[in-house]
Each structure stands twice: as C-alpha cells, then as structure tokens.
Design a protein around this motif. Structure first.
Motif, PDB file in Angstrom:
ATOM      1  N   GLY A 177       0.796  -1.181   0.131  1.00 59.44           N
ATOM      2  CA  GLY A 177       0.127  -0.032  -0.087  1.00 59.44           C
ATOM      3  C   GLY A 177       0.793   1.363  -0.144  1.00 59.44           C
ATOM      4  N   ARG A 218      -0.461   3.780  -2.701  1.00 57.30           N
ATOM      5  CA  ARG A 218      -1.668   4.335  -2.413  1.00 57.30           C
ATOM      6  C   ARG A 218      -2.284   5.073  -1.081  1.00 57.30           C
ATOM      7  NH1 ARG A 218      -3.484  -1.353  -3.436  1.00 57.30           N
ATOM      8  NH2 ARG A 218      -1.330  -1.935  -2.986  1.00 57.30           N
ATOM      9  N   GLN A 219      -1.679   4.504   0.187  1.00 55.51           N
ATOM     10  CA  GLN A 219      -1.993   5.097   1.420  1.00 55.51           C
ATOM     11  C   GLN A 219      -1.441   6.581   1.577  1.00 55.51           C
ATOM     12  OE1 GLN A 219       0.373   5.223   4.070  1.00 55.51           O
ATOM     13  NE2 GLN A 219      -0.757   5.221   5.905  1.00 55.51           N
ATOM     14  N   SER A 234      -3.186   8.913  -0.577  1.00 53.46           N
ATOM     15  CA  SER A 234      -4.498   9.289  -0.029  1.00 53.46           C
ATOM     16  C   SER A 234      -4.336  10.231   1.148  1.00 53.46           C
ATOM     17  CB  SER A 234      -5.186   7.984   0.589  1.00 53.46           C
ATOM     18  OG  SER A 234      -6.409   8.231   1.413  1.00 53.46           O
ATOM     19  N   THR A 290      -9.468   3.985   0.308  1.00 53.32           N
ATOM     20  CA  THR A 290      -8.018   3.703   0.145  1.00 53.32           C
ATOM     21  C   THR A 290      -7.595   3.199   1.549  1.00 53.32           C
ATOM     22  OG1 THR A 290      -7.570   5.152  -1.670  1.00 53.32           O
ATOM     23  CG2 THR A 290      -5.754   4.553  -0.468  1.00 53.32           C
ATOM     24  N   THR A 309      -5.488  -1.850   1.198  1.00 55.67           N
ATOM     25  CA  THR A 309      -4.621  -1.908   0.035  1.00 55.67           C
ATOM     26  C   THR A 309      -3.744  -3.388  -0.233  1.00 55.67           C
ATOM     27  OG1 THR A 309      -3.039  -0.993   1.512  1.00 55.67           O
ATOM     28  CG2 THR A 309      -4.336   0.549  -0.152  1.00 55.67           C
ATOM     29  N   SER A 322      -5.384   5.070  -6.286  1.00 53.64           N
ATOM     30  CA  SER A 322      -5.935   5.831  -5.347  1.00 53.64           C
ATOM     31  C   SER A 322      -6.064   7.190  -5.886  1.00 53.64           C
ATOM     32  CB  SER A 322      -5.183   5.903  -3.798  1.00 53.64           C
ATOM     33  OG  SER A 322      -5.863   6.921  -2.961  1.00 53.64           O
ATOM     34  N   GLY A 336      -8.933   9.332   0.130  1.00 55.95           N
ATOM     35  CA  GLY A 336      -8.900   8.875  -1.113  1.00 55.95           C
ATOM     36  C   GLY A 336      -9.754   7.661  -1.395  1.00 55.95           C
ATOM     37  N   GLN A 352     -10.052   4.159  -3.464  1.00 58.31           N
ATOM     38  CA  GLN A 352      -9.151   3.227  -4.219  1.00 58.31           C
ATOM     39  C   GLN A 352      -9.961   2.391  -5.491  1.00 58.31           C
ATOM     40  OE1 GLN A 352      -6.015  -0.008  -2.812  1.00 58.31           O
ATOM     41  NE2 GLN A 352      -8.018  -0.582  -2.297  1.00 58.31           N
TER      42      GLN A 352
END
Lengths: 95, 493
Positions: B180, B183-184, B187, B405, B430, B442, B455, B457
């Motif tokens: 993740g 993506r994390q 976000s 997300t 994630t 994201s 965010g 996902q």
C-alpha cells in the motif's frame, strides 16, 4: 505459540542481528504480539488449496545461457567498506 | 505559478515555448530550498544535475523534439538506484551507498526527458505506513487539520514522494508499493498514485523488500499525470525475471474514456472497525459518481479480505528476511568491525538496521525456521491463493472494484506508534490487491471534517490499468478536488 527469551535470542542469531540482553524482553513482547495476531490464519480452511508462488501473472522464462555483464571490478568494489586490491576484506576465518 | 502546473500542462507550456525547462526546474529547486528544511521530503537534492538535465531538455525542445516527459521535474523515491547519486533506502545501512548503475524505471524516465530533482524520503527499506521509520527523520505532511498546527504524517512508505508532490516541490514522483506504499500516502496527501499490476514495471535496480509484492509506480496530482508517467516507467525488462512482456498502452488516452456499461463491484468486506463514517459516506458518494458516469454498480464479496493483513505479515517479512541477508557489512553498506566474521555480521546489522526492519527480519526468520515453516509460511501461501481466487471470481462479473484507500485520514506524528499492529492496520484495504498482484489506483475524492484529504481506491484486472485510469479520471472530475495543502510552494500558512 509463544516465544521465550531463548527463542528470541536464537532467532536473532539465525538472522545475524546482534541484540543486547536489555532488548530481549521488549522484542519478546513485540514478536509475540505479532505472532499471536498472524495466528488468526489457523482459522482458514486451506484443505486442498495449492500454495501461491509469486503472483502468477506470468511464468518464469528461460534465457540464453550467455554472459551479459561483467569485467567491471572497480564498479563492483566501489562501495566496499573494506578492500585490498581487487578483493573484499573480512576477519580471518581460518586458523 | 509554474510549480502549480500539472505534468500535462507543463508539457504543453514547454512545447508551446511559454517557459523553458530551466525555468520550470529552477522554480521547483527554489521551492525545495524554501520548504524542504521543514518538510524533509527530500533526502538528497541534485540541483546541478537537474539544471543540466533541464538545459538538455530545452536544447531538445529547440530542435523540435517532443520527448514524452521532456523537461518535467520529478522526485525519485530513494529506493531506486541512481547512478552516481547516493541511494539510502532511508537506512543507516546504506547511508553512503552510491550505486554504479541506474534502475530500469529511472533510466526509462531519463530516456523520456524527465529531470530528477532529488531523492525522496521513505520508511526504512519501504517498511512502514507513516514515514516515521526513516533513519533520516520523519516527513511532515503539507496538510494540517483546520485550526490545528499538529504535524501530521504523510503516510508511507512513499511519504517523501507524496509530500513533495502535494507541496508542489515536484510535479510527480516515483513510488514503490509492497502492501500500500503508493496508495496510502497518496490518500493521506491528497494526490493520485497507482500500484500497477505486478510485473508491469521492472524491479531491477529497486532496493528489494518483498520481491513477490514490490512494484514501482507513479504518484502525481492528477490521474492523467500518473498515466503519462506510467507509460514511461512500464515495459518489459529482461533483467527482471518477473517483468511481463506486453505492449505498453497510451494510458493517458484512457482518461476521460466513456464508462457506459462498465461494471464496478462494491466489496462488502471493505469496512474496518472504527472507520470514520465520513469514509463510508465518501465511498457512497464515489458509487453515485460512477453510476452518474454510466457505470453499473454491483455488490460483490471477497470473503478472504479479513485475512489479507495477517497473510501479508507472514509473506512480506519472510521475503524481507531473505532479501536483507545481503547486508553483511562486506560488499557494500555499513560495516562495524569485529574480531570474527559472525561478529562482524551481527554488529553491522545491529548498527545498520532500525527497529521496524529488525522486527520484520526476526518475524520472517521465525516463520521460515525449521519446524514452523508449514504452520506459518506454507499456510500463508495457501491463504494467498484464496485471496487471489476471491479477486479472480469477482472479475468474472465486474470490470473493477471501488473501495476506500485507507481506514483513516492522516494521523499525527507519534500516533499509532505504541503497537506495531495498530500501524499495520493502515494497509487493511490496500494489502489484498498486493497479495493478488492486481493493480490499484488511489484518487483524492474529498475532505474530512478536519479538512484532511481522503482517497478512494479503484482495483482492476491484471494489466487493465486503462480501466482504472478511465474510472479514476471520472471520480476526479466529479470530486473536483481543488483544495490546496496548507504548506505549498509560494504559500505557507
């Protein structure tokens, strides 16, 4: 399953990570917390399920058995913390 | 301001001779000089090389050449080896490591005309969700809660990249995502970021953490910018044995594509204990945006979602314990002298690795050790098959999935630090797609009541990043996310 202090020291030894005696109790608590948490997987029925290796998006492929790189000793040795000529140095391992 | 431009607009301006690449890079270097002492988003700034690269980009533009990223200044996560430029993985172990080679992803970005501003901060060896595990200090999230100066984390592990892009001290940045890590932080910092399908971008020259999960990807302020960057980053590389030989599409062309009839699944298991109702509400909002855009919304079930994190925390530490065995104090990296060879290994690794890295190596060593392998590692690999099967089943009836997300907005420095598992829970939404090797994007979609970004996902089929870009750009357009962080180039609250 719970790790005792001796197991923590044994695992650290296997991993070649030096730990101080004063750290063992803390590490034991943290590792047991994590191991206890991941043991939830024991509840999953995996009977007859094949283990997943890699992410199965592509098969590993064969390549030609030829030399594609090399003969760059200075580049290879450029980050050596200890060297002697074109060799890495280590503590004496043979008496 | 030049630092506010998207990559797409930057390319248009450069090609239209509205400004030069040197001007664009200089604006970013000036902003880095002003903000980085506070944000700590960059570990190394390569100003001279950046200006040289920008000069070369201007010369190419003058010759009428239009390289895909000609003259665009980027940040590079300090996990990508860059020839002649220190690459630390945010670890004392690699504090003085200068790679004699260039990673494939960064080589391709340079080939396409990108300018590198420097190397961005991260959690040590990409292990973490807050960037507080960096040996060179945490990164400050440029966002702050309304009326509150508390320093927030940018997420992790690609926290420096996310903060740099959000603060407008990079137009885009590379990240890597193992569970993740693109993506994390995207976000938490109100930007876009995509973890491509495993095998889409080469891992060659990226410092390894968990090799069956690691995947490089782009982070930028718009979905289209991520698409532009991914086209340059992706592609087959014979030097990565898991690189996939498929053509790289023009991802940006997918942005804005019609979504009529696209089936989007809503997995009922993507809810976490204590998840703020605002995140649930944003998710519902996302569903209605996609429905308005012509998508068909379908309820789906991914029954093994709840086991994703525990599976990850067996597989990733196991692979990390094996990968990080290479740091032995002999060939490169930190060395602490000792009278015996084992003593040298132990002293070097004790001094070189931080607490979280040691924890993961020890967990990995334990789950792979004699007598425990079947109970932990083999069982985790089987559960991983079940997680993959969940996604494969879902993608028989839907084209993509929409989820939150992360289970929270950015938290304050010092929070979630008392218990490693509490930190691990950041990646609950994630990790499953990482385990399955599937792509995930994201997109910044809204703000919580404290004014922090959240965010959504989008997850997709293997190698169908285009559908994610199409869906992501629709959410982006509907969300009309324009709020700026409190600390950005030229505007510090």
């Amino acid at each position: 399953m719970s790790l005792d202090a001796a197991t923590v020291k044994h695992i650290a030894r296997l991993a070649r990570i030096g730990i101080q005696d004063t750290e063992v109790a803390r590490l034991q608590g943290e590792l047991n917390g994590i191991i206890g948490w991941i043991e939830q997987l024991a509840a999953v029925d995996v009977e007859g399920v094949p283990p997943m290796v890699g992410t199965e998006q592509a098969a590993l492929r064969m390549r030609d058995d030829v030399v594609t790189d090399g003969a760059r000793p200075e580049a290879v040795l450029s980050n050596a913390p200890g060297r002697n000529g074109l060799f890495y140095t280590v503590p004496k391992v043979v008496e | 301001m030049l630092t506010d431009l998207s990559i797409a607009d930057g390319l248009r301006g450069l090609r239209g001779k509205e400004f030069s690449a040197v001007e664009l890079t200089t604006a970013h270097l000036d902003a880095i000089a002003a903000l980085n002492p506070r944000l700590n988003a960059y570990l190394t700034v390569t100003a001279e090389a950046a200006l040289r690269g920008a000069g070369a980009a201007d010369a190419a533009l003058a010759r009428g050449e239009q390289a895909p990223l000609g003259g665009i200044p980027l940040g590079i996560k300090d996990l990508f080896c860059t020839e002649g430029v220190r690459t630390t993985a945010a670890s004392r172990m690699l504090e003085n490591f200068v790679p004699p080679y260039e990673s494939t992803v960064t080589r391709q970005l340079l080939r396409d005309g990108a300018v590198f501003l420097g190397k961005t901060n991260l959690d040590e060896f990409a292990m973490g969700s807050s960037n507080t595990n960096s040996a060179f200090g945490p990164v400050e999230n440029p966002w702050h809660r309304t009326g509150d100066d508390a320093v927030l984390v940018p997420g992790g592990s690609s926290g420096g990249s996310a903060a740099a892009v959000a603060a407008r001290i990079a137009m885009g940045a590379t990240g890597t995502d193992t569970g993740g890590s693109i993506r994390q932080p995207a976000s938490f910092c109100g930007i876009a970021g995509i973890k491509p399908t495993y095998g889409r971008c080469s891992r060659w020259g990226v410092v390894a953490f968990a090799s069956s999960l690691d995947q490089p990807g782009p982070m930028a302020r718009t979905v289209e910018d991520c698409a532009i960057m991914l086209r340059s980053m992706a592609g087959y590389d014979a030097r990565d044995s898991t690189s996939v030989d498929r053509p790289v599409p023009d991802y940006a062309a997918a942005c804005g594509r019609s979504l009529k009839g696209v089936r989007v699944g809503i997995p009922r298991e993507y809810r976490a204990d204590g998840m703020p109702s605002e995140i649930e509400a944003l998710w519902q909002q996302g569903i209605s945006w996609l429905r308005d855009a012509g998508c068909e919304i379908v309820d789906v079930s991914l029954p093994h979602t709840q086991y994703g994190l525990a599976t990850y925390y067996i597989v990733a530490p196991a692979e990390c314990s094996s990968n990080l065995a290479r740091y032995d104090g002999i060939r490169y990296g930190r060395r602490v002298e000792a009278p015996t060879l084992d003593g040298l290994y132990e002293a070097s690794r004790e001094a070189g690795f931080g607490a979280e890295v040691k924890r993961r190596i020890l967990i990995g060593t334990y789950v792979l050790s004699s007598g425990y392998y079947d109970a932990y590692y083999l069982r985790a690999q089987k559960v991983r098959s079940l997680i993959l099967r969940d996604f494969t089943e879902a993608y028989r009836t839907v084209d993509a999935l929409l989820t939150p997300t992360a289970p929270s907005a950015a938290f304050a420095l010092g929070e979630n630090m008392d218990d490693p598992i509490k930190m691990y829970l950041n990646d609950i939404f994630t990790v499953p797609a990482s385990m399955a090797g599937m792509p995930g994007l994201s997109v910044p979609a809204g703000l919580d009541h404290q004014g922090l970004p959240l965010g959504l996902q989008l997850l997709g089929r293997p190698f169908d990043e285009e559908t994610l870009f199409a869906l992501g750009s629709a959410i982006e357009q509907a969300a009309d996310f324009r709020r700026l962080p409190s600390v950005t180039a030229g505007r510090v609250r």
